[in-house]
Scaffold this motif. Structure first.
Motif, PDB file in Angstrom:
ATOM      1  N   GLN A  75       4.330  -4.314 -58.385  1.00  0.00           N
ATOM      2  CA  GLN A  75       5.675  -3.859 -58.049  1.00  0.00           C
ATOM      3  C   GLN A  75       5.969  -2.585 -58.834  1.00  0.00           C
ATOM      4  O   GLN A  75       5.477  -2.410 -59.954  1.00  0.00           O
ATOM      5  N   GLU A  76       6.774  -1.737 -58.248  1.00  0.00           N
ATOM      6  CA  GLU A  76       7.159  -0.500 -58.906  1.00  0.00           C
ATOM      7  C   GLU A  76       7.813  -0.807 -60.248  1.00  0.00           C
ATOM      8  O   GLU A  76       8.639  -1.704 -60.359  1.00  0.00           O
TER       9      GLU A  76
ATOM     10  N   GLN B  24       6.393  -2.055 -62.849  1.00  0.00           N
ATOM     11  CA  GLN B  24       5.678  -3.120 -63.560  1.00  0.00           C
ATOM     12  C   GLN B  24       4.752  -2.529 -64.608  1.00  0.00           C
ATOM     13  O   GLN B  24       4.181  -1.458 -64.433  1.00  0.00           O
TER      14      GLN B  24
ATOM     15  N   LYS C 132       4.242   2.925 -54.843  1.00  0.00           N
ATOM     16  CA  LYS C 132       3.303   2.570 -53.779  1.00  0.00           C
ATOM     17  C   LYS C 132       3.072   3.810 -52.939  1.00  0.00           C
ATOM     18  O   LYS C 132       4.004   4.533 -52.579  1.00  0.00           O
TER      19      LYS C 132
END
Length: 175
Positions: A14-15, A17, A172
């Protein structure tokens, strides 16, 4: 911080993280967990979990063949014996220096599965992943392992980077 591109085939990133080392204890016998802790007191990466623990205890979120495990363990043995200053593959996050190389790897080795993420790390080591082979003998495999940990190649390299955690997940990459 240097930017790299990582293929998340487990689809769990996840962004924002931060990827760190973990002490996995997925219902493995205590004596085996103690041995992993002895070998890697700071923990292991998800790659380490896949190649150290998975085959023995059947955590199959990927296909792991015995020859791949032999290569991983032989290369780790050479690293610990001669190049202990290098980051362990069992404690690394793998990445490429550009999106094109990450996409090529994703298509060739992951059946186009997974997401590509831009990640950042302060510490990395560049290696030729084409050297990850047993060759025709154990002696040849040992030779390749030494070249690998020296950061050398036999020609026509496919460079990947071993990133030392903590690794920050930035964004991402959209197709």
């Amino acid at each position: 911080m240097n930017s790299f591109f990582h293929i998340d085939w487990s689809l769990c990133l996840q962004e924002g993280q931060i990827i760190n080392l973990n002490k996995f204890s997925d219902n493995i016998p205590e004596k085996i967990q103690s041995h992993v802790n002895l070998l890697f007191p700071k923990g292991i990466s998800s790659h380490g979990r896949t190649y150290i623990v998975s085959e023995i205890f059947n955590y199959d979120h990927c296909t792991v063949t015995r020859s791949v495990n032999i290569i991983e363990y032989l290369f780790e043995y050479v690293r610990k014996s001669y190049y202990s200053q290098r980051p362990s593959r069992f404690q690394s996050v793998f990445a490429f220096d550009n999106i094109e190389k990450a996409k090529f790897f994703q298509d060739k080795y992951r059946n186009s599965q997974g997401n590509i993420w831009e990640i950042e790390s302060e510490e990395s080591f560049k290696v030729d992943m084409n050297l990850l082979t047993l060759g025709n003998s154990l002696l040849e495999a040992d030779y390749y392992a030494h070249l690998y940990w020296k950061g050398e190649t036999t020609g026509n390299p496919f460079w990947e980077y071993l990133l030392v955690p903590p690794v920050k997940v930035i964004r991402k990459v959209e197709e």
